[in-house]
Motif scaffolding. Structure first.
Motif, short mmCIF file in Angstrom:
data_model
loop_
_atom_site.label_atom_id
_atom_site.label_comp_id
_atom_site.label_asym_id
_atom_site.label_seq_id
_atom_site.Cartn_x
_atom_site.Cartn_y
_atom_site.Cartn_z
N TRP A 228 -10.80 -10.99 -10.90
CA TRP A 228 -11.02 -9.55 -11.00
C TRP A 228 -9.93 -8.90 -11.85
O TRP A 228 -10.17 -7.86 -12.49
CB TRP A 228 -11.06 -8.92 -9.61
N SER A 229 -8.74 -9.48 -11.87
CA SER A 229 -7.67 -8.92 -12.70
C SER A 229 -7.96 -9.07 -14.19
O SER A 229 -7.29 -8.44 -15.02
CB SER A 229 -6.33 -9.60 -12.35
N VAL A 231 -10.93 -8.33 -15.39
CA VAL A 231 -12.04 -7.41 -15.65
C VAL A 231 -11.52 -5.97 -15.63
O VAL A 231 -10.83 -5.55 -14.69
CB VAL A 231 -13.15 -7.58 -14.59
N LEU A 275 -21.43 -6.10 -12.37
CA LEU A 275 -20.08 -6.35 -11.85
C LEU A 275 -19.69 -5.29 -10.82
O LEU A 275 -19.04 -5.60 -9.81
CB LEU A 275 -19.07 -6.37 -13.00
N ARG A 276 -20.10 -4.07 -11.04
CA ARG A 276 -19.80 -3.02 -10.04
C ARG A 276 -20.52 -3.31 -8.72
O ARG A 276 -19.94 -3.15 -7.64
CB ARG A 276 -20.22 -1.66 -10.58
N GLU A 279 -18.67 -6.08 -7.02
CA GLU A 279 -17.41 -5.58 -6.47
C GLU A 279 -17.65 -4.86 -5.14
O GLU A 279 -16.92 -5.08 -4.16
CB GLU A 279 -16.75 -4.64 -7.47
N GLN A 282 -18.65 -7.37 -2.34
CA GLN A 282 -17.51 -8.14 -1.85
C GLN A 282 -16.58 -7.28 -0.99
O GLN A 282 -15.95 -7.78 -0.05
CB GLN A 282 -16.76 -8.77 -3.02
N LYS A 283 -16.52 -5.98 -1.27
CA LYS A 283 -15.70 -5.08 -0.43
C LYS A 283 -16.29 -5.01 0.98
O LYS A 283 -15.56 -5.04 1.98
CB LYS A 283 -15.65 -3.70 -1.06
N GLU A 297 -9.87 -13.26 -5.04
CA GLU A 297 -9.35 -12.97 -6.38
C GLU A 297 -10.38 -13.23 -7.47
O GLU A 297 -10.36 -12.58 -8.52
CB GLU A 297 -8.11 -13.82 -6.65
N HIS A 298 -11.27 -14.18 -7.22
CA HIS A 298 -12.25 -14.55 -8.23
C HIS A 298 -13.45 -13.61 -8.21
O HIS A 298 -13.80 -13.04 -7.18
CB HIS A 298 -12.71 -15.99 -8.01
N VAL A 299 -14.07 -13.49 -9.35
CA VAL A 299 -15.22 -12.60 -9.49
C VAL A 299 -16.45 -13.20 -8.83
O VAL A 299 -17.26 -12.48 -8.22
CB VAL A 299 -15.49 -12.32 -10.99
#
Length: 332
Positions: A228-229, A231, A275-276, A279, A282-283, A297-299
Protein backbone atom coordinates in the motif's frame (compact mmCIF):
# COMPACT_ATOMS: atom_id res chain seq x y z
CA UNK A 1 60.11 -52.76 -46.53
CA UNK A 2 60.74 -52.89 -42.80
CA UNK A 3 58.36 -51.20 -40.44
CA UNK A 4 59.41 -47.96 -38.78
CA UNK A 5 61.00 -48.41 -35.39
CA UNK A 6 58.65 -47.61 -32.53
CA UNK A 7 59.42 -44.54 -30.40
CA UNK A 8 60.89 -45.33 -27.00
CA UNK A 9 57.57 -44.33 -25.35
CA UNK A 10 55.65 -47.03 -27.26
CA UNK A 11 56.11 -50.78 -26.99
CA UNK A 12 54.35 -53.63 -28.72
CA UNK A 13 52.80 -56.13 -26.32
CA UNK A 14 50.55 -59.20 -26.34
CA UNK A 15 47.51 -59.17 -24.06
CA UNK A 16 44.62 -61.56 -23.46
CA UNK A 17 41.28 -60.60 -24.96
CA UNK A 18 38.81 -61.36 -22.18
CA UNK A 19 35.93 -61.87 -24.58
CA UNK A 20 37.61 -64.33 -26.96
CA UNK A 21 40.26 -65.76 -24.65
CA UNK A 22 42.85 -65.19 -27.38
CA UNK A 23 45.99 -63.09 -27.33
CA UNK A 24 45.90 -59.83 -29.29
CA UNK A 25 48.52 -57.24 -30.16
CA UNK A 26 48.36 -53.85 -28.47
CA UNK A 27 50.63 -50.79 -28.46
CA UNK A 28 51.29 -49.46 -25.00
CA UNK A 29 52.18 -45.80 -24.56
CA UNK A 30 54.06 -44.72 -21.45
CA UNK A 31 55.35 -41.17 -21.07
CA UNK A 32 55.76 -38.18 -18.80
CA UNK A 33 53.02 -35.59 -19.46
CA UNK A 34 54.35 -32.72 -17.41
CA UNK A 35 52.91 -31.16 -14.28
CA UNK A 36 49.27 -31.68 -13.42
CA UNK A 37 47.65 -28.23 -13.12
CA UNK A 38 45.33 -29.39 -10.36
CA UNK A 39 47.72 -31.36 -8.13
CA UNK A 40 51.04 -29.66 -8.97
CA UNK A 41 52.64 -33.11 -9.37
CA UNK A 42 54.16 -34.68 -12.45
CA UNK A 43 51.81 -37.02 -14.23
CA UNK A 44 52.62 -40.28 -15.97
CA UNK A 45 50.47 -41.51 -18.85
CA UNK A 46 49.91 -45.20 -19.54
CA UNK A 47 47.49 -46.08 -22.33
CA UNK A 48 46.98 -48.92 -24.80
CA UNK A 49 45.92 -48.71 -28.44
CA UNK A 50 44.91 -51.23 -31.09
CA UNK A 51 47.34 -49.90 -33.71
CA UNK A 52 50.70 -48.21 -33.67
CA UNK A 53 49.17 -45.38 -35.77
CA UNK A 54 46.77 -44.59 -32.90
CA UNK A 55 49.57 -44.82 -30.37
CA UNK A 56 51.82 -42.49 -32.39
CA UNK A 57 48.99 -39.97 -32.82
CA UNK A 58 48.31 -40.00 -29.07
CA UNK A 59 52.03 -39.57 -28.39
CA UNK A 60 52.12 -36.42 -30.52
CA UNK A 61 48.99 -34.96 -28.98
CA UNK A 62 50.07 -35.63 -25.41
CA UNK A 63 53.59 -34.36 -26.03
CA UNK A 64 52.24 -31.16 -27.58
CA UNK A 65 49.72 -30.68 -24.78
CA UNK A 66 52.31 -31.22 -22.05
CA UNK A 67 54.59 -28.67 -23.71
CA UNK A 68 52.01 -25.88 -23.96
CA UNK A 69 50.21 -26.81 -20.73
CA UNK A 70 46.95 -27.91 -22.36
CA UNK A 71 47.21 -31.64 -21.69
CA UNK A 72 44.48 -32.98 -19.43
CA UNK A 73 44.94 -36.30 -17.73
CA UNK A 74 42.13 -38.79 -17.39
CA UNK A 75 39.76 -38.04 -14.55
CA UNK A 76 36.96 -39.90 -12.77
CA UNK A 77 34.95 -36.67 -12.43
CA UNK A 78 31.36 -37.48 -13.41
CA UNK A 79 28.79 -35.30 -15.15
CA UNK A 80 26.69 -35.29 -11.97
CA UNK A 81 29.56 -34.11 -9.80
CA UNK A 82 30.60 -31.50 -12.38
CA UNK A 83 27.09 -30.04 -12.42
CA UNK A 84 26.86 -30.12 -8.63
CA UNK A 85 30.22 -28.35 -8.25
CA UNK A 86 29.20 -25.71 -10.81
CA UNK A 87 25.99 -24.97 -8.91
CA UNK A 88 27.83 -24.94 -5.58
CA UNK A 89 30.28 -22.41 -7.02
CA UNK A 90 27.52 -20.10 -8.26
CA UNK A 91 27.48 -18.07 -5.06
CA UNK A 92 25.75 -14.82 -5.99
CA UNK A 93 22.76 -16.01 -8.03
CA UNK A 94 19.16 -15.45 -6.94
CA UNK A 95 17.09 -18.44 -5.71
CA UNK A 96 14.94 -18.15 -8.84
CA UNK A 97 18.04 -18.32 -11.05
CA UNK A 98 19.40 -21.30 -9.10
CA UNK A 99 16.09 -23.13 -9.56
CA UNK A 100 16.20 -22.37 -13.29
CA UNK A 101 19.78 -23.70 -13.50
CA UNK A 102 18.83 -26.90 -11.68
CA UNK A 103 15.85 -27.42 -13.98
CA UNK A 104 17.94 -26.82 -17.11
CA UNK A 105 20.68 -29.25 -16.06
CA UNK A 106 18.32 -32.00 -14.86
CA UNK A 107 17.90 -33.84 -18.21
CA UNK A 108 21.71 -34.05 -18.58
CA UNK A 109 22.15 -35.26 -15.00
CA UNK A 110 19.35 -37.81 -15.34
CA UNK A 111 20.77 -39.36 -18.51
CA UNK A 112 24.54 -38.97 -18.17
CA UNK A 113 25.10 -38.29 -14.47
CA UNK A 114 27.26 -41.38 -13.93
CA UNK A 115 29.33 -40.83 -17.10
CA UNK A 116 32.86 -39.41 -16.74
CA UNK A 117 32.54 -35.83 -17.95
CA UNK A 118 35.58 -36.35 -20.20
CA UNK A 119 33.60 -39.02 -22.08
CA UNK A 120 30.63 -36.70 -22.75
CA UNK A 121 30.54 -36.09 -26.48
CA UNK A 122 28.74 -33.81 -28.90
CA UNK A 123 26.80 -36.86 -30.09
CA UNK A 124 25.58 -37.51 -26.55
CA UNK A 125 24.24 -33.97 -26.36
CA UNK A 126 22.73 -34.12 -29.84
CA UNK A 127 20.78 -37.26 -28.88
CA UNK A 128 19.63 -35.62 -25.64
CA UNK A 129 18.34 -32.59 -27.57
CA UNK A 130 16.54 -34.79 -30.12
CA UNK A 131 14.82 -36.82 -27.38
CA UNK A 132 13.72 -33.70 -25.52
CA UNK A 133 12.28 -32.22 -28.72
CA UNK A 134 10.12 -35.27 -29.43
CA UNK A 135 9.35 -35.95 -25.76
CA UNK A 136 10.99 -39.36 -25.44
CA UNK A 137 13.65 -38.52 -22.84
CA UNK A 138 12.99 -40.63 -19.69
CA UNK A 139 11.51 -38.48 -16.96
CA UNK A 140 10.93 -35.60 -19.38
CA UNK A 141 7.96 -36.61 -21.51
CA UNK A 142 6.84 -33.05 -22.13
CA UNK A 143 8.25 -31.80 -25.42
CA UNK A 144 10.89 -29.13 -24.99
CA UNK A 145 11.05 -26.15 -27.35
CA UNK A 146 13.89 -23.88 -28.41
CA UNK A 147 13.18 -21.45 -25.56
CA UNK A 148 14.01 -24.27 -23.10
CA UNK A 149 16.64 -26.24 -25.01
CA UNK A 150 18.90 -23.35 -26.02
CA UNK A 151 19.30 -22.05 -22.43
CA UNK A 152 19.99 -25.67 -21.36
CA UNK A 153 22.78 -25.97 -23.94
CA UNK A 154 24.19 -22.58 -22.98
CA UNK A 155 24.30 -23.61 -19.33
CA UNK A 156 25.92 -26.98 -20.11
CA UNK A 157 28.47 -25.06 -22.15
CA UNK A 158 29.21 -22.87 -19.12
CA UNK A 159 29.73 -25.96 -16.95
CA UNK A 160 32.14 -27.49 -19.46
CA UNK A 161 33.95 -24.22 -20.21
CA UNK A 162 34.53 -23.81 -16.47
CA UNK A 163 36.16 -27.25 -16.39
CA UNK A 164 38.34 -26.30 -19.39
CA UNK A 165 39.47 -23.19 -17.52
CA UNK A 166 40.34 -25.36 -14.50
CA UNK A 167 42.42 -27.71 -16.66
CA UNK A 168 40.05 -30.64 -16.10
CA UNK A 169 38.70 -30.85 -19.64
CA UNK A 170 40.21 -30.29 -23.06
CA UNK A 171 37.21 -28.79 -24.86
CA UNK A 172 33.63 -27.64 -24.46
CA UNK A 173 31.58 -30.09 -26.53
CA UNK A 174 28.31 -28.23 -25.92
CA UNK A 175 29.61 -25.24 -27.83
CA UNK A 176 29.56 -27.41 -30.97
CA UNK A 177 25.88 -28.37 -30.65
CA UNK A 178 23.67 -26.31 -32.95
CA UNK A 179 21.03 -24.26 -31.20
CA UNK A 180 17.42 -24.63 -32.26
CA UNK A 181 15.69 -21.97 -34.27
CA UNK A 182 13.17 -20.10 -32.18
CA UNK A 183 9.66 -20.21 -33.57
CA UNK A 184 7.87 -16.95 -34.22
CA UNK A 185 5.03 -17.96 -31.95
CA UNK A 186 2.38 -15.29 -31.70
CA UNK A 187 1.96 -13.87 -28.21
CA UNK A 188 -1.35 -14.91 -26.69
CA UNK A 189 -3.54 -11.96 -25.74
CA UNK A 190 -7.15 -11.41 -24.81
CA UNK A 191 -9.54 -9.88 -27.30
CA UNK A 192 -11.35 -6.69 -26.35
CA UNK A 193 -14.51 -8.77 -25.84
CA UNK A 194 -12.67 -11.16 -23.50
CA UNK A 195 -11.35 -8.25 -21.43
CA UNK A 196 -14.87 -6.89 -21.08
CA UNK A 197 -16.11 -10.32 -19.94
CA UNK A 198 -13.36 -10.59 -17.33
CA UNK A 199 -13.84 -7.06 -15.98
CA UNK A 200 -17.59 -7.55 -15.74
CA UNK A 201 -17.00 -10.85 -13.92
CA UNK A 202 -14.77 -9.22 -11.29
CA UNK A 203 -17.00 -6.21 -10.57
CA UNK A 204 -18.06 -7.66 -7.23
CA UNK A 205 -15.03 -9.90 -6.75
CA UNK A 206 -13.07 -9.29 -3.55
CA UNK A 207 -9.84 -9.59 -5.59
CA UNK A 208 -11.08 -7.51 -8.50
CA UNK A 209 -8.29 -4.97 -7.91
CA UNK A 210 -5.68 -7.72 -8.42
CA UNK A 211 -6.98 -8.42 -11.91
CA UNK A 212 -7.17 -4.70 -12.75
CA UNK A 213 -3.48 -4.55 -11.80
CA UNK A 214 -2.79 -7.50 -14.12
CA UNK A 215 -4.53 -5.72 -17.00
CA UNK A 216 -2.38 -2.66 -16.31
CA UNK A 217 0.68 -4.72 -17.28
CA UNK A 218 1.94 -5.86 -13.88
CA UNK A 219 3.44 -9.34 -13.50
CA UNK A 220 2.21 -11.89 -10.99
CA UNK A 221 5.20 -11.34 -8.68
CA UNK A 222 4.71 -7.58 -8.84
CA UNK A 223 1.01 -7.89 -7.96
CA UNK A 224 1.81 -10.25 -5.10
CA UNK A 225 4.59 -7.99 -3.80
CA UNK A 226 2.80 -4.63 -4.16
CA UNK A 227 2.55 -2.66 -0.89
CA UNK A 228 0.00 0.00 0.00
CA UNK A 229 2.97 2.32 0.56
CA UNK A 230 3.68 1.98 -3.18
CA UNK A 231 0.20 3.25 -4.08
CA UNK A 232 -0.66 6.96 -4.18
CA UNK A 233 -4.40 7.25 -4.70
CA UNK A 234 -4.30 11.04 -4.46
CA UNK A 235 -1.72 11.52 -7.22
CA UNK A 236 -3.05 8.49 -9.09
CA UNK A 237 0.17 6.45 -9.37
CA UNK A 238 1.51 3.02 -8.41
CA UNK A 239 5.25 2.35 -8.12
CA UNK A 240 6.68 -1.13 -8.77
CA UNK A 241 9.42 -1.77 -6.21
CA UNK A 242 8.94 -5.40 -5.17
CA UNK A 243 8.73 -8.81 -6.81
CA UNK A 244 7.31 -11.68 -4.75
CA UNK A 245 8.09 -14.99 -6.46
CA UNK A 246 7.69 -18.72 -5.88
CA UNK A 247 10.75 -20.99 -6.00
CA UNK A 248 10.09 -24.66 -5.34
CA UNK A 249 6.88 -23.70 -3.57
CA UNK A 250 8.69 -21.27 -1.24
CA UNK A 251 8.06 -17.52 -1.44
CA UNK A 252 11.02 -15.19 -2.01
CA UNK A 253 10.91 -11.40 -1.94
CA UNK A 254 13.25 -9.76 -4.41
CA UNK A 255 13.70 -6.68 -6.56
CA UNK A 256 11.80 -6.30 -9.84
CA UNK A 257 12.88 -8.66 -12.63
CA UNK A 258 14.97 -6.05 -14.50
CA UNK A 259 16.07 -2.45 -13.95
CA UNK A 260 13.36 -1.26 -16.33
CA UNK A 261 10.78 -3.30 -14.38
CA UNK A 262 11.09 -0.83 -11.49
CA UNK A 263 8.65 1.80 -12.71
CA UNK A 264 5.80 4.12 -11.83
CA UNK A 265 2.47 3.66 -13.59
CA UNK A 266 -0.51 6.02 -13.79
CA UNK A 267 -3.78 4.76 -12.32
CA UNK A 268 -6.71 4.59 -14.70
CA UNK A 269 -10.07 5.67 -13.24
CA UNK A 270 -11.21 2.02 -13.17
CA UNK A 271 -8.02 0.85 -11.41
CA UNK A 272 -8.15 3.71 -8.90
CA UNK A 273 -11.77 2.86 -8.11
CA UNK A 274 -10.93 -0.85 -7.69
CA UNK A 275 -8.06 -0.01 -5.32
CA UNK A 276 -10.26 2.27 -3.22
CA UNK A 277 -12.85 -0.50 -2.89
CA UNK A 278 -10.11 -2.96 -1.85
CA UNK A 279 -8.74 -0.47 0.69
CA UNK A 280 -12.20 -0.01 2.26
CA UNK A 281 -12.86 -3.77 2.26
CA UNK A 282 -9.57 -4.45 4.05
CA UNK A 283 -10.31 -1.74 6.65
CA UNK A 284 -13.57 -3.50 7.50
CA UNK A 285 -11.83 -6.88 7.70
CA UNK A 286 -9.15 -5.42 9.98
CA UNK A 287 -11.80 -4.05 12.33
CA UNK A 288 -13.55 -7.43 12.49
CA UNK A 289 -10.43 -9.42 13.36
CA UNK A 290 -8.73 -6.79 15.49
CA UNK A 291 -5.35 -7.99 16.81
CA UNK A 292 -5.66 -11.25 14.86
CA UNK A 293 -5.47 -9.38 11.57
CA UNK A 294 -2.17 -9.79 9.73
CA UNK A 295 0.31 -7.08 8.76
CA UNK A 296 -1.98 -5.82 5.98
CA UNK A 297 0.93 -4.12 4.24
CA UNK A 298 0.31 -5.77 0.88
CA UNK A 299 -2.34 -4.63 -1.54
CA UNK A 300 -3.50 -8.16 -2.39
CA UNK A 301 -4.21 -10.09 0.81
CA UNK A 302 -6.67 -12.62 2.19
CA UNK A 303 -9.43 -11.80 4.70
CA UNK A 304 -6.90 -12.05 7.53
CA UNK A 305 -4.50 -9.50 6.01
CA UNK A 306 -1.95 -12.06 4.86
CA UNK A 307 -0.41 -11.78 1.37
CA UNK A 308 -1.35 -14.56 -1.00
CA UNK A 309 1.20 -17.08 -2.22
CA UNK A 310 1.97 -16.21 -5.89
CA UNK A 311 0.87 -19.72 -6.94
CA UNK A 312 -2.48 -19.14 -5.25
CA UNK A 313 -3.03 -16.05 -7.38
CA UNK A 314 -2.42 -18.20 -10.47
CA UNK A 315 -5.03 -20.69 -9.22
CA UNK A 316 -7.56 -17.88 -8.72
CA UNK A 317 -6.76 -16.52 -12.18
CA UNK A 318 -7.39 -19.87 -13.86
CA UNK A 319 -10.71 -20.19 -12.01
CA UNK A 320 -11.66 -16.69 -13.13
CA UNK A 321 -10.92 -17.46 -16.79
CA UNK A 322 -13.04 -20.61 -16.62
CA UNK A 323 -15.91 -18.81 -14.91
CA UNK A 324 -15.81 -15.94 -17.41
CA UNK A 325 -15.62 -18.45 -20.30
CA UNK A 326 -12.51 -16.95 -21.89
CA UNK A 327 -9.33 -18.67 -23.04
CA UNK A 328 -6.86 -19.41 -20.27
CA UNK A 329 -3.73 -17.31 -20.65
CA UNK A 330 -1.06 -17.81 -18.00
CA UNK A 331 -0.66 -15.07 -15.41
CA UNK A 332 3.00 -14.16 -15.94
Amino acid sequence: MSRRQLPSEIRKIEVLNRKTGKKVTRYELRMDAGVNQNTGQRQQVKRRYATDREARKALGEIAGGSTDGTFVGRSALTVERACAEFLAGSHSIEPTTRAAYEHALQPLRDRHGDMPVQALSKSDLDRLVNDLVVGTSPGHRRKWVANSINPMLNLISRVLADLVAQGKLTRDGAALVKRLKRSDKELQTFSEADVRKLLKHVENNRLGHAWHLAFSGMRRGEISGLLWSDVDLEDGTVTIRHNRVSVGGQVHNKDPKTETSARTLPLTPALKSALRRAENTQKVERMKLGPDYGPGEHVVVDEAGRPYHPDTLSDFWRELCVAAKVKRIRLH
